[in-house]
Design an enzyme around this catalytic site. Structure first.
Site, mmCIF file in Angstrom:
data_model
loop_
_atom_site.group_PDB
_atom_site.id
_atom_site.type_symbol
_atom_site.label_atom_id
_atom_site.label_comp_id
_atom_site.label_asym_id
_atom_site.label_seq_id
_atom_site.Cartn_x
_atom_site.Cartn_y
_atom_site.Cartn_z
ATOM 1 N N GLU A 131 -27.184 1.900 -35.810
ATOM 2 C CA GLU A 131 -27.963 0.896 -36.542
ATOM 3 C C GLU A 131 -27.486 -0.523 -36.264
ATOM 4 O OE1 GLU A 131 -30.686 1.694 -38.980
ATOM 5 O OE2 GLU A 131 -30.922 -0.314 -38.196
ATOM 6 N N LYS A 207 -31.167 -5.472 -26.665
ATOM 7 C CA LYS A 207 -31.645 -5.045 -27.991
ATOM 8 C C LYS A 207 -33.120 -4.638 -27.916
ATOM 9 C CE LYS A 207 -28.326 -8.028 -30.380
ATOM 10 N NZ LYS A 207 -28.101 -9.400 -30.871
HETATM 11 N N1 HSE Z 1 -24.142 -12.810 -30.081
HETATM 12 C C1 HSE Z 1 -25.016 -11.999 -30.849
HETATM 13 C C2 HSE Z 1 -26.099 -12.888 -31.447
HETATM 14 C C3 HSE Z 1 -24.240 -11.266 -31.913
HETATM 15 O O1 HSE Z 1 -25.946 -14.120 -31.387
HETATM 16 O O2 HSE Z 1 -27.086 -12.396 -31.970
HETATM 17 C C4 HSE Z 1 -24.957 -10.137 -32.569
HETATM 18 O O3 HSE Z 1 -25.398 -9.174 -31.643
#
Ligand code: HSE
Length: 402
Positions: A131, A207
């Site tokens: 998650e 992501k």
């Molecule tokens: N470097 C990532 C961001 C951290 O700024 O969203 C979380 O994945």
């Protein structure tokens, strides 16, 4: 009385140490919610000597991640080391092959090896939960895997990188340069160790690849994502967009098309009145367009130290790993939506069912290349990618429907 779930945690950086602390301080709440106690029994990290804020007395120190992954005393291996390769990959594979459950926040690992790991989990009966890998505090993985398991999804898009949204917000609101805002994002601990990973869009692409694979049942394929970052954006771009009634956001967009799944990451002009345009600073947001339902938007903190504590980060999937063996032990229920997709209800909560949701013959193709060219010329688009050129931007179509 059910025996507590015994965890082995690999990686004791900010996140790992916080997980240990949470499990210790919230022991009663966690046991109440999962129906089972959770105990950290063994840990490993790069340096044993390093001073840490958590009390590790009574916790076994294991010399390396691989040894911890297959430790006979643990039920669940929590991987918080990061990185797409070894030692994270070897350790997670070893744990799954040993039939243990795995919880990981490692988006790079999942974006590259997600399907292989999910298959190993299924083969050996463990759970693979992640998650915290996407959207930080936002429970978007659970929403896609379980909440919307019976809903056909046509598009998933969102602000998936807190650093970029923070930079764009400050550039717009304060007229600061990209470089100044990036420096602050690094100082505040939002950015990755290598900030180009954030600002060039690769973090968002990883992501997005995970979300797209869950939403559309496709193989996780970061290489199929068109990626364009925000480093060439100047304050005058943002002012020009504002004059036209838009705000600029770095969006990750995955959309089902007639020919396949289009996945892209790029700076996008969104109408100021849209809900995604209201998402400011380090906050993340994901919108899911499902068939027969209005769009669902999940919004929450995205990066940095002041991220909320429970129920996110690996503790929430850990809870699921803890409760799954009790609540679904041995039961497997096959569900089908006629003409659409099949999934195993038992495994939907725990392993790779979502990644296997559409059989290979029905699986839409993920198309590498530059899908955004077609998108850019579309007059019916609902979000407008920017290409950095103000002349091009001024020619873009208005998009009242977003
Ligand atoms: N470097 C990532 C961001 C951290 O700024 O969203 C979380 O994945």
């Amino acid at each position: 009385m059910v025996a507590p779930l015994k965890l082995g945690i690999a990686g004791l950086g900010t996140v790992g140490a916080e997980v240990v602390r949470l499990i210790e301080t919230q022991a009663r709440v966690l046991a109440g919610r999962s129906g089972r106690g959770i105990r950290v029994v063994a840990v490993t990290a790069r340096s044993k000597a390093k001073k840490r804020s958590v009390d590790l007395r009574g916790v076994e120190w294991v010399k390396d991640p691989l040894a911890l992954a297959t430790h006979p005393g643990i039920d669940c291996f929590v991987e918080l080391m990061g990185g797409a390769g070894d030692p994270a990959l070897a350790a997670v594979e070893a744990a799954l092959n040993a039939g243990k459950s795995v919880v990981t926040a490692n988006k790079a690992l999942l974006a590259k090896h997600g399907l292989k790991l999910a298959k190993a989990a299924e083969k050996h009966g463990g759970a693979l939960n992640f998650e915290a890998a996407v959207g930080a505090a936002i429970p978007v993985i659970k929403t896609l895997r379980e909440g919307l398991a019976g809903t056909g999804i046509s598009r998933v898009y969102g602000i998936l990188n807190g650093t970029c949204n923070y930079i764009l917000t400050r550039m717009e609101q304060e007229g600061l340069s990209f470089a100044e805002c990036l420096k602050d994002a690094q100082r505040l601990g939002y950015a990755e160790a290598n900030p180009s990973f954030d600002v060039d869009g690769h973090d968002t692409a990883q992501k997005l690849a995970i979300l797209a694979s869950l939403a559309f049942g496709t193989k996780v394929a970061q290489s199929a994502v068109y990626v364009e970052g925000i480093s060439s954006i100047a304050p005058e771009d943002l002012r020009a967009a504002a004059d036209l009634g838009y705000r600029v956001k770095l969006l990750g967009v995955a959309v089902r098309t007639a020919t396949g799944i289009e996945q892209r990451v790029h700076p996008t002009m969104v109408p100021k009145s849209s809900s995604i345009a209201q998402v400011m600073g380090v906050t993340n947001a994901v919108t899911i367009d499902g068939e027969g339902i209005p769009p669902i938007t999940l919004v929450g903190p995205g990066a940095g130290e002041q991220r909320p504590r429970p129920p996110w980060w690996p503790t929430s999937p850990t809870l699921r790993a803890a409760s799954a063996p009790i609540r679904s032990a041995g039961r497997s229920r096959s569900c089908a939506t006629p003409g659409r997709r099949r999934w195993s209800a038992t495994r939907a909560a725990t392993t790779s069912a979502s990644w296997r949701a559409i059989s290979p013959a029905r699986r839409p193709r993920s198309r590498p290349g530059s899908p955004s060219r077609r998108f850019r010329s579309s007059r019916s688009c609902s979000v407008i990618p920017m290409a950095g050129s103000r002349r091009q931007m001024a020619r873009r179509c208005p998009c009242p429907s977003f």
